[in-house]
Each structure stands twice: as C-alpha cells, then as structure tokens.
Design an enzyme around this catalytic site. Structure first.
Site, PDB file in Angstrom:
ATOM      1  CB  CYS A 157      -5.373  -5.500 -75.046  1.00 58.59           C
ATOM      2  SG  CYS A 157      -6.552  -5.172 -76.332  1.00 58.59           S
TER       3      CYS A 157
ATOM      4  CG  ASN B 100      -2.188  -3.175 -73.643  1.00 58.11           C
ATOM      5  OD1 ASN B 100      -1.508  -3.074 -72.635  1.00 58.11           O
ATOM      6  ND2 ASN B 100      -3.369  -2.567 -73.758  1.00 58.11           N
ATOM      7  N   GLY B 101      -2.948  -1.259 -76.555  1.00 56.50           N
ATOM      8  CA  GLY B 101      -2.715   0.169 -76.749  1.00 56.50           C
ATOM      9  C   GLY B 101      -3.680   0.767 -77.735  1.00 56.50           C
TER      10      GLY B 101
ATOM     11  N   GLY C 196      -8.988  -7.666 -69.780  1.00 57.34           N
ATOM     12  CA  GLY C 196      -9.935  -7.784 -70.891  1.00 57.34           C
ATOM     13  C   GLY C 196     -10.736  -9.056 -70.770  1.00 57.34           C
TER      14      GLY C 196
END
Lengths: 472, 472, 472, 472
Positions: free
Chosen positions: B9, B112-113, B37
């Site tokens: 992301c 994000n992650g 992404g």
C-alpha cells in the site's frame, strides 16, 4: 495540439502457412507498435474469405479483451492498426482497418502516412458520386483501389495502378480474399519491413520491434516504391517504382518516433540516437559534472553525449509510468504543471552539479522550460540543454502532426532567445549537416528533412499547406 | 503470485489551512504513489465534519474521473490510499479508506503494513461480538481504535492506547472530524513522512516523491513509534513510543519498492541503488564490455556498477510502457513468453559483447532466466548477472507479498545451481553485510532484513507463519 | 429469429423555427418509438450547416445519457432513428442516421422499410466503383441520392429523381444543410406522418404517438409517393408520384406493430384491434366464462371479443415488465421456459373457468403453446385460442422480419393440427376477408396483406426471395 | 422522493437437496421480485461452507451477467435480495446480502422491513465498541445475531433470542453454513412465504409469484413471529412467538406493492384490487360511459369498478414500457411533463366520453393532476377519479417510503379541494372501513393500516418519528 509530436499510425500484417489463432499474433504485434498511436486500434482476420473485424477507441490492451479476441476467431491472414488521431467523437469512424466488401472481393486496408493530394482525389471521386463516411485518407485509397480493381486482372495489378494516383506518404498493408499486399510509397517516407517466423509465416510491420515481439526474424525493409505480394506461393516483389524517385525516409523516425530497439534499413535506432548525442558533444562541448536525459526520449542522446564527452551519465529525472489517457489535467493549472506531475527530479544526482540536459526536440518550449525549472529547483548550478534535432521550422505533410507555425518557438525566436526563455545556461540544437549521417545505415540513403529545412519532395498545394499549418 | 514482489500500500493525507478542492491534491499524491499499489484506490474528504468517500478497483487515473472528483467535493482534510491486493471478487470490499461512523465521531483510516497479531486481535474482538466485513487488517485497527475512543478523552489518546495492542508493521493516517493523526509503528517498518506547502497545508505521505508531486517541501520522516497530530493549532508530536524499540525500516524499500526520486530518512533511494551496484562491482568484478540494467528496477544498480567498474553503461533492454492491468497473457504460452512481450533487446548494444546484466532480485528465477535468454539471442558473448539484493530465504510478515518458500529458488538451490538454471555465465548476489551500509543515511539507522536473514523483530505465531508462507 | 416478429425501424425528424435544445425533442420522440426497434438508435442535429451525430447499440435511454445529449448540442433541424437489427458485431456500423459529407453538401438519412431491388442497385453502384461500409439499404439510398444531387438543381429534385430507382418499402427523412425532406414510397408500405407544435416547429414521425410525446398536433399522414419539403418558407408537398400506384399500407402495423395510441390515416390502432376481437367473436363464438389477452399485444383484441360476445373480460396473465435486452436465457432450458419467466398466470381469474385466450399472431407456435400450458396449469377448464391475424404463410419483403417458411407452423399444418399442437380446445384465426375492414379508416384505403395471401405489389427477384425466406 | 411510493425490498432463498447451478434459480426468483426494489441486488451462494457473493447497483438483469453468475458458482443453499434505496454513493455499501464471517461461522442475511428501534440498538452496540459500515438496519440485525450466537448452542436458538431485541417490521432469510432460517416479525408486517419444487428443494420468497417463476408450489405464508429452519432433515417450525401479538400485515401490499399474480395468506392480490374497485363503484356511483385504469396499478381496480357498475371497461392510457432508470428528465421541464412522456391517451377510447379514471393512490397530487389533464386533452367530457386507497395521512415506519407530511396533499386539503386541484369532476377515495374486507382471505386476519389511520402497533420514538416524516 499539446506541444508534443505525434506519429499517425502503425501497421501490422500476417500471412500464415495455415489457420491458427492469428489474432493473438496481431495483438502482440500491435502492442509492440503502441508507441506509434494510442487513440484507436483494430484487427481484421480473414478466414476462408470471410473478414472478421474489431476496432475501437482505446489502447490495444483495452480494446482487445479475451472475449473480443475470441470473437474474431482464427484465420490464415490478418492485418492490424494502431492510430493516433485527433480528439472528438469522430475517432471511432476513422479507426482502421478500413474494410470494404465489393463485388470484386473483400479488402481490408491499414495505412501509415498522409496523402498530399487527398483533397484533389476526394473532390474527383465525389464528382463521380462517391460518398465518404470518414475523414481519413485511407477511405480515399480504398476508393482508388476499388476503381482500379474493376479494370484490372489481379489485385496486385490494381495496387500498382492505384499508386500512380497516390501522392505523398503511405506504407500500406492490404488484405484481399487470398493474399496480402504490402506497399511503400516511391519516396519511402514511412518505414515498413517484413520478416518470417519458424513456421514460415510472413510478418509485415512498421518497425522491426514488432517482429521481435512475435519471434519473427527481420528479412528486410521494403524498398521505396516496392509492392510485395504474399500469397500461397510465397512472397514476390513487384518493383515497378523502385529507385525511380529520390528516397526520403523520415529522419524523425530515427530521432524520436521509432522504438530504440527497432532497426530500419539495417541501422539501429538506438545507435542513431547515440550518434546524435555524440554530434552534440562535439559541436557544443561544455564543462559539466553530469549528463542526464529527459525520459524516455532523451536517454539515448544523453548516453551518447556522455560517452563522447567523458562527462558521467546519471539518472536525474524520473517519469511516472502510470500516466494514462484519462489522466485529469488540473482545471486551474497550466500545462507547465502537468510536467511536474509526470516528471520528478532525483536531487541526489543533480544537487550542486553542472548539468547537461538532453532532450529530443523543442516544439512550443513550454515543456522544456518547465523541465529546466524542475532541474533548477533540485539544485543544479548550471543547466546546458542539448537537443538531438535541429529547430522545427516547417510543417510535415507526410504523416507527423507538428504544431502550427505560429506555435513553433523556433519560427519566431533565435536560439539565444529560446535559451533565455527556457531558463537554460546554454542551448545547442543538432546541426542540420549531421542529419544524413545520423542513422549511419549501410549503403547509400537519403532522408526527408523537410520539417527542418523545408525541402519537400512532392508538390504541396498552396491552400492545403495553409490549412494544415497556419491554422490554429 | 506471479514471481514478482508486491508492496501492499501507499498512504497520503492533507490537513489544509482552509477549504479548497482538496481531492485534486490527494489525486496527484496518490498518482505519485501508484507504484506502491495498483489494484484499488480511494479518497475520503472531510468537509464540515461530513466525510465524502469514493473507492474502487482500478488505477488512480481510472477510478477518479472528473465527475467522481467533483462529486467528492471540496474540504479541509483528506486521506487517500493505493493498494496492491489479492485477486478476486473480494477486492472492492478491502479497498481503503475504511470509513467508520460512530457515536464518538467519524473516522477514516488508511494503512500501509501488516499486523502480526491480526488473528489474535480478530478472535478476541469476535468473541466480544464484533463482526468483520473485510479480510483486511485495517478493519481490526478500526475496531481497536473505536474501543479506545469510548474510554479516552481525545482521539490522540485513543490512538496512543490502541498502539499498545497493535503488533507488526503499520504506517497509518487517521482522519477524525477535526484532526488528522499520522502514526508509525514502534519499529518503523514502513516509511511515512510529512511536509508543508506554500499555503501552510500539511501533507503526509508514504514517500517524499508524493510531496514533490504536490509542490510540498519534505519536513522529515516520522520517527518509529511517533504519533503526529495535525489540527487547527498546527502539528504536534506525541513521542511516547519513540526510541523504545529497535528501529527496523524495511531495507527492501531502498532496494526495490520506493521510487528512486524519493528520500527516506535523509537518504536518496537512487543513491542506495547506486551503492548496491558499487558493492556488486567490488565483490564480483568481471572482464566485460558493457553494463546493462533490467528496466526499470535494475537501471540504477547498473549505473552504479558501471561507475565503480569503469565498464561502459548501455541501454540493452527496452520495456514496453503500455503494459496494462488487462494485458492478456497467451493461453498456450507460459509466463516466460510474457517477458519477451514486455522486454526487447537492443541488439546494437549487446551483439558480440560481454555483458553485465543487473537486476533487483530473483524470486522464482523464471523471469531472469528468460531475460538472460533474450540477451543471449541478441548476440551477447557472455552474460554476468548481478543482483542488487541478497537471496530471498524467508517470508515477510510486515507488508510485502513474497512467494511461498517452495517457490523461492534460493531456498532449494545454491548460487551456482541458480546461475546454471538461468543460463548465465556468472551470478553474484549483494552480500548481506552490505545491507546496513546501503542507504548511507545520516545518523544511526538499523534495518529489517528478515527476508534475507530471518531475524524477525516481533513474535510471529507459529501457525500464522505457516499460513502465510508455506501455503501455495 | 426467436419466433417473434420484428419491425425494422422508426424515424423521427424536427424542423424548428429557431435554434434550441433540439436533441431533447428527438430523444422524447425516439423514446415513444422505441417499440419499433430496440437494437440501436441515433440522432443527428444540424446547427449552422454542421451535423453533430451520435449513434450506438442500445436503447434510447441507454445511448443518450445527459453528457451525450449535451455533446450533440443545440440546433434548428434534427433527425433520429431506432432500429431493430440482426445480432452480431455488424450492428454498430448499421446504426442510423447515415451521415454523408459531400461536395454537394451534407446529408443525414433515416429510413424505415426495405428495398426490393437493393441487390440490383448495389451491384450497379459497385460496378461504377462505389464501396459499401454497411450492409443496410440506407447506404444504397445515400448513393443514389448523391448521384442525383450531382445532376440536380435542388435537393428536392434529387429526391424525386432518386425515387424512380428505389423499389419496395421506404419511409425516409433526409436532413440537408438547410431543409428536411420526408418521403414515402409510392405504395405507402410504412407509415409516416407529420405534425406541428405550438412554436410552429414541424415534427415528422413514423407514428403519431411520437408527436403526442413532444406535444405536437398531428396534421396528417404523408400520401403514398409524396415528398414533403420543410424549410424556412414552411412546408410544401411535391406530389409527383401520389396516387399513381396502388396504396398498400402494411396491415400488420394495425394488428401488431404500431402502438395502440397511434392514429394512422385517421384510424386509431386501438380501434382496429378492438375490431379484430369483434370479428373473432362473430366468426368463432364459444360458450365461455372469461376472456383474457396475452399481454401486451392481445389485450385490445380480448376487450373487443368480450364486448362483442358479452363474456366478461379479465386479467389472466401478468407480464414481467423488467425484462431487458441482457436478460439471460437459461443454458439448459428451452425457449418455452422463457415464456414462464416472462408470463405468470393470475389463478384467481382462471381457475375453474372456460377461458377465451386472445393473442396477436402465431409464428412457430412454441410461445402460444407454452402460454396455453400456463393457463391450463392455473386451472382453466377449457381454453379457446383466438388470433387477431390470419395464418402467416408468406415472407415479407417490405421491412418485417418474419421467420423462414420452414419455421412457420401454418405453412405445414392445418388449423386443427395447430390447435392440437398448442393444447387448445379450439383455435380461430382472423379471416382474411376482414383485413380490409379492420382499420375502418375514413376514405378509401387498400392494404398490403402479402404475408397472409402472397399478393406482392412489387416484383420480387426469385433469388432474393429464396435468400430472404427459405434460408435458416 | 418523487411523489411515488417505494417498497424497500424483496428477499429470496433456496435450500436444495443437492448441489447444482443454484444462482440461476435465485436469478429467476429475484427477477420476479424486481418490482419490490430496482436500485441494487445481490446473491450469495453457499458451497461446502464457503460463501460466494456478488452484489451491485442495478437491475437483476444488469448486475447478473452470465460471467458473474458463473463466477458465483454452484451450491446447495443461496439467498438473494432486491432493494429500493435512496440515491447516492452510499448505495453500493447498503446492497444485500450482508455477509459476515465470524468465528462462530458464516452468515448471509437478506432483509425486508424496517426496525423501529434501530437507533436505540445501534447506540447500544456502538457503546460496546461496534462499528458500522452501512446505514442499513440489516447490519444491526447482523450484530444482534452475532452477539446471540456467541451464547447460544445453535443458530436457531440465536435467531429466536435475537428476535426479542428487534422491534418493527422484518422478514428475514439467514443463510448459515449448514442451514437456512426464515423469520417473520411477530406482527407479520411484511409478507414471506415458502414452497417446494419437484426435486424437493425448498424455496422462500417475499411473494408467491417468485415461487411460480421457479416452478415451485406454494406451501404457505409464514405465520407472524414464526421461525422456519431448513436443513438436511427438512423444514421445521419454531413457533415461540406465533400468535402472541396482533397480526398486522401491511394492507398496502394488497393495494399496490405486491404483484397481482401473487397470493398472500390464501388471498389473491388481483382479487383484492378487484374488490377495491367494487367498493368504489358501490360507494361512489356515477353516470359514465367508460372506466379506464392508470396503468399498471389502476387496471385491476378499473375492471372491478366496471364489473360492479356495469359501465364498460376500456384502454384509455398507454404506458411506455421502455422507461429505464437512466431515463433523462428534462432540465427545464417539470415533473408533470414526465407523466406525458410515460403516459399517452388513446383518444379513440376517451373522446366525447364521461370517464371513470381509477388509480391506486395519491401522494402529492401532481402526477394524478397531469394524468387527468392528459385525459381531458384527449376529449373526455367528464372525469371521475376513483382511488383504490384511503388518503395518506401518516408516515410508515415499517418499510415503506412515504413522502414527508408536508408533501402529502391529504394532510393539508379536503377531498373537495383535492378534486379541484387535480381538475377532476368528482373524486372518491376507498373508505377506511373497507380495508379489512379488501383481501378477503380465508380465516381471521387483521392488517396494519397506520398510514391511513395512525394506529401504530409498536412504540415509535418521538424523535425518530420526526426524523422520518417531518424532514424534507
């Protein structure tokens, strides 16, 4: 016009030894030629004399979905086309192949180029009661071919006769019920080559990179004026017009249009662009720390400059690779800001450096000015712009969409003025005398350089000239 | 999985000084982050406490048409997201931002992650009667935040408390009714930085290239464990967790994911990649004529190798830039042939030469093998492959989609075997000992290199491990 | 062919006193004519001599979105078309209006009908070098008109001359740069009327219901062979061919095609259908409890039967009104089952009753058989089928798509056999002798009844005959 | 609100004896229920415990293309939903089935109705940390069910417990991993019935017309408060709540919502509407020449009036059947003109006649006023309007979208005033005392008539009341 140059088209054809999923081959070929036209595309497949055609606005990967490819079906012959065109509603009608069903047989035509006597031919045809559904030259070619077929004993005879009426630039592939005919105008303005794959299938394409994409070996470029007939007995050349006219391959194919991995007349496009960089290094040396290219078209020139000058080559600008046709331009922002969104500087490369910035051409000067500003903001101490083409001073009547003269910056300003306008520390254009040596192809070759020097090889009607170039 | 690595992301947020056409700013920011992404994207704008959101499958330029952008309307705060995701129908549900309307106020989260305790948290929440509409971690984060908001006096207090429950990698931007909060997990696995533009608007983004795209100046990277609050009184940092855990920024951001024009922790990504090439030149010298990179990710490494070795840099491979998400893979052809369609050799550069070929990583080895074959067919005499990363041996639990171990070639073969499999004359991977020096950032920094060496900084549940990596 | 009858087209035109948002008027007009063709539609607007056209596959409400209507823009004249066509890829090309730009001026043609000498005309034109992009008659008409314009002093002169070449059925509206011309073939096979609204704008349409939809008053039907010219000096009639040939308005317009609220030649369609029911009641009386119609086309006939017989009228069948063009037919189920999905019985009306079931026509007999079965399952004690048309025995060459003879049940079976096949207790077709009295229009009128009795008014080429009707 | 009444939803479910192409059955069922909701639709299929779901905005025939149906795949159980909803972006999120994956198992819910304690339940759930993604009641039901499942030994136990919390109108079908549960609220506001087909598959649907569409036989309506469990051992009823509350089936289902071919509680909808017409004829007799209905909903009432009064029934108005969701309303024209485009008069039927015009209800009065005008323009001498429902005076809290009180004409005007406003010569509404006799179902039944008389059977929160009805 948006300050960029546009090639009009790319063509592709296959004559196979047997029936197979031929549309897929054309798909890959057109995909490799996508840089020659992004507005519309089309494929026509011949199976047992029946033509199945699909064409629409959009990229090859958008228009040809698996369902569409399947609906076209298998076949033994096929032609395809990619097109850059003007905006607007009319686009879909002008998409190619142009397919004609007629009492003398079917015909599917794909065309790259521009007729310089289109208006005269169209007027004459209309006076005989012909009606036109499109505004493209290709429909005129279809009419002329049809008229000749009615009084010819073979398709190839009709093609050769029709060439006497057509003036200007045309690289054509014409699919008939039982043969494929490839044609290049007598000056050879636009490229057209053919190759063969392991199965013995013949492939015809605007550029050799499309042969590579379908694992075919390049045989050779068609000669100017050559007619090649592909049918069940193989390939044969009808050379009636070959060598009778001055060869005038478009030099800008080498500078900008063709893909660097293509080979035209035995000469690598990449090599020609390295040469351009080399000439610039020799003609406009400068004390600098780094040479960078404007991606993607300035990269080769920058490497050429770096090699000839000994100044290191670096990556100074990154181009956003997701830019799409539907990308929104900001309402309130000018075109200059669009450059910022597409390009970003690599400060690491540029900061505190004296930079040589290589690009392929300058049209209106706004794009290069903004690029210079980006490089300046990233901390360049000096910026020396080198352009791998001479200044644009004249319109192209042979298939390239160059801005009107009033928009061309080189028509109204000296090089020094332009240098100042774009905010560069120095500016050097490729010298015209290098154009003929640029490609470095084996053998004797002459090129069309009219956009730089005004030497047109065909008669251009005064009014036509005005329409095309002085308008808005 | 297709033999390529995928970042999960990219996130983007704006807190402006006044109401304006803010969705356009997010649009440009996301467009610059598109490489992180390509499956889905979304934007949520807050105007007077009301959240307008649009998200869908597709590229930023496809999803956000002018009509859509207008329908979202103006506002003072906004967040956006681009996502790589698994294929299938579920995609649309998992698109972000996740927007929650609740009695404690609205909340829009972009993430994000990857949480390493997602299963545990989800089970616990479900036992309390929570229901989940998506399969993404972000919904878990939304729940945890909501639970904490019910017993906190402020949004930032809830965020800080929630962080105690979340394990693993997360860079978040959370929009509340009146403030924007940016968070980075205590190890700082994923990047997150902020900047400011001329109007005094704050911009938060996964990478600095997105700040450049909207003409904002980079202020700095968030610290690991830092919580930044953006509201009408400006920006303030809550550093409760900062420096308490070992910093572990993902080293693969430097090697592959981030854009070369981004700067993370004061270090240029481009510079890190030049370094990787330099280390390879030092560790695996070879007598060769030309260094070429596999575009686009091997280019920087190739230039670094060329500079350190003195062997000239050249353009040996051209990538077709029109590849789209909908590009059809040939039914009967294998993945190897797709490489041929995307890549073509520049014979001019390669023919008769001893070539150093630089690429960023090897997953399954099929892609590099096919690339080597293309270079060989173009006439290379020798091919020396250099990889700017060590061999992949372990899964990533922090947001990178690495193939299952059974597919990873380096888990089952020695370097010599791989060299032979891919048809190269020699093969050199970046040595693990160089990883920490790669970025060359100012100050002390430590990195997560678990995919290469297996040193995970967080507890990974045995079963979770199995699910993620050993499955197909 | 799916066992149903299809009208080919509907046409609509406006000549306004001033420029306004004219496309919207055409939109409403076409929407009212949608029953005459659901495959494609198109609108062409003339503004200051410039023609803006949009046409595509789909219903009027699908093709003409607000954006599209706005893009066509305002104007003073416009024509529109709805079309039923064959399936397949070719559809889009055959959509109308056919727009021709020519040195003699622009021309946009919309056409309802079918030429019986199309093959002859096309062959002749092709021998003179004409090429055809479509397979529709309309392009032939465009050619003939263009040829005549080159040797005529006015558009109306060209139209009158062209009519000498055209044989068969045609109701045309032709838009030129400064006038609109409406034409009906000399037999008047297809309807065409005009009206005027409060602003003095002239409206031309296939049926009067389209005039009502745009608040225009019906003036009258065009006479067979009449040419009406609408220009700035008003409307004038050129009656060269009027009354020279036998009038032969299609009787099936009254029975099935036209909307019941339309009026043709002063006679209400609804009235004609009530008459049909009345004749059936007189010719085939039966002791029954309820009269029901197959919706929507059998409703009027059922009311007519009920009134004449004194048997109560009831609602016995409900039609699903959400059936769309994209409705999926079940893979494993036959066409008969599709009837069940479209129609459902009202058991309340039918159970235990002796039912008279009125429908408009029988083509293959499968649809009516399934309808009878549905009524039977709902508990009818007896079912007496009454058909408001005579048996179909012959093809139509004048614009109606009737199944091939081998599919027509009445070509191979007696009425008794058909009655048994469809599971009815009795079956009565409208007697041919009533056809001429059916409409009951004021004045003398004669009708084309060839599909029932084989009396064709024009020469039909033997081979053409075979192609059209005996094929599959 | 556009002056029309909207039902909120239709539900459909299948529990089959074996695995098959079950989505197609749901497709046909939803297609038959399309009149209950045209905004969005969805299907969820269970195969081996795995739920495949597709839902989107659009009609059943638009959303469920062959590709989509195939992608959902075969299964043994399935549920489907059609929905009328508010406009705007939020629509897609609110589409059903709502699918929940939870540690206690999967669950897919479809719902027709409206909870009257939604706000209270939602507040309570939010205080416990629940978060909501949609604004629909169905998500609340999902939460309550999930909470109960955590402390129940079976799905049916959870359902029965959950019903204690849910107030208002709900007809539900809930698919679990191994069983289907159908539920009707204790008052039975909304219909729900089940049937069985030849294979022994159980079908549950909002209306019996959907059973007919899939060739299933109606078994019976669920009782108010009944829970029916369909699993591998067959069907069993849990009647805990049955008969404990006053039955209150919505009377407006009989008057307007349900399809005339449906049967509810043993009573034909068509019959109920004939009854309404009969009552109107008895209560408001008039000397007239013809009775006509406003299609489609006034047709049955008109026939009932005709039969009871002896005045002939006729077709006086034709409705355009191609009206689509995307139909453009004219920018400059008012809603009244849209009536003209949808409806056209059959002058033949009306001219010079005294007309009884039957319609189902009056909301704002603009639509009926325009209809009266159309009939007047077609030459009616007198127009006597008869409405098959009493005046609307109160909001519905049980799933019908009635306009706010300030828009309801009957809240502000006497019948005489309304008669004058709509331009009729007389106006008669159905008398409230007839409502209970309207359906004429066998057995004792009581109905909800709150929209006419304000007798609500459940507690309605004062604030909720205000939100729902007094707002704009």
């Amino acid at each position: 016009m948006t300050g960029e140059l546009h090639e009009e088209c790319g063509v592709f054809g296959v004559f196979a030894t047997g029936e197979y999923d031929i549309a897929m081959t054309v798909y890959y070929g057109l995909y490799a030629l996508q840089h020659r036209g992004q507005e519309s595309c089309g494929i026509s497949v011949c199976r047992n004399g029946r033509f199945n055609t699909h064409k629409d606005l959009g990229l090859v990967s958008e228009v040809f979905t698996p369902n569409v490819l399947e609906s076209i079906g298998p076949g033994k012959m096929a032609v395809g086309h990619v097109r850059y065109g003007t905006t607007g509603n009319s686009g879909r009608e002008n998409a190619q192949p142009i397919v004609v069903s007629h009492s003398t047989g079917n015909m599917a035509i794909v065309h790259n180029g521009n007729l310089t006597n289109a208006n005269v031919l169209r007027s004459g045809l209309e006076l005989n009661g012909s009606i036109f559904h499109t505004t493209s030259d290709t429909e005129i070619i279809a009419y002329v071919l049809t008229h000749e077929r009615l009084r010819s004993s073979s398709a190839e005879e009709a093609v050769v006769k029709a060439m006497e009426y057509l003036e200007g630039a045309y690289s054509l592939i014409i699919m008939f019920d039982d043969k494929l005919i490839a044609v290049r105008d007598k000056h050879g303005f636009r490229p057209l080559c053919y190759g063969i794959n392991k199965n013995g299938d013949y492939i015809i394409a605007s550029e050799s990179c499309a042969l590579n994409a379908v694992s075919a070996e390049l045989v050779r470029e068609l000669l100017p004026g050559e007619v090649l007939v592909f049918d069940k007995s193989g390939v044969r050349s009808i050379r009636d017009n070959c060598g009778k006219a001055r060869e005038a391959m478009c030099i800008f194919e080498y500078i900008y249009f063709a893909r660097p991995d293509s080979v035209i007349d035995g000469c690598s496009i990449h090599h020609a662009r390295l040469n351009a960089g080399k000439f610039l290094a020799e003609d406009y040396p400068v004390d600098a720390d780094i040479v960078i290219g404007v991606p993607d078209s300035g990269t080769d020139g920058a490497i050429g400059y770096s090699r000839a000058s000994g100044i290191p080559y670096g990556i100074g600008l990154i181009k956003n690779k997701y830019i799409g046709r539907t990308f929104i331009s900001p309402g309130q922002k000018s075109r200059e800001d669009r450059v910022r969104i597409k390009l970003n500087a690599v400060r690491e490369t540029i900061e505190g450096k004296r930079v040589v910035l290589v690009d392929d051409s300058i049209v209106r000067s706004t794009t290069i000015a903004r690029t210079v500003a980006i490089v300046r903001e990233a901390g360049a101490k000096e910026i020396h712009v080198r352009i791998t083409a001479p200044p644009f001073l004249n319109p192209c009547y042979y298939g390239v969409d160059i801005d009107s003269r009033k928009m061309l910056v080189a028509c109204h300003h000296t090089v020094d003025e332009i240098c100042q306008m774009i905010g560069a520390d120095s500016l050097g254009y490729l010298k015209k005398e290098h154009l003929d040596e640029l490609p470095g192809c084996p053998g004797e070759h002459t090129y069309c350089t009219a956009c730089f020097d005004g030497n047109y090889l065909t008669h251009i009607d005064a009014e036509y000239k005005k329409d095309m170039f002085e308008g808005d």
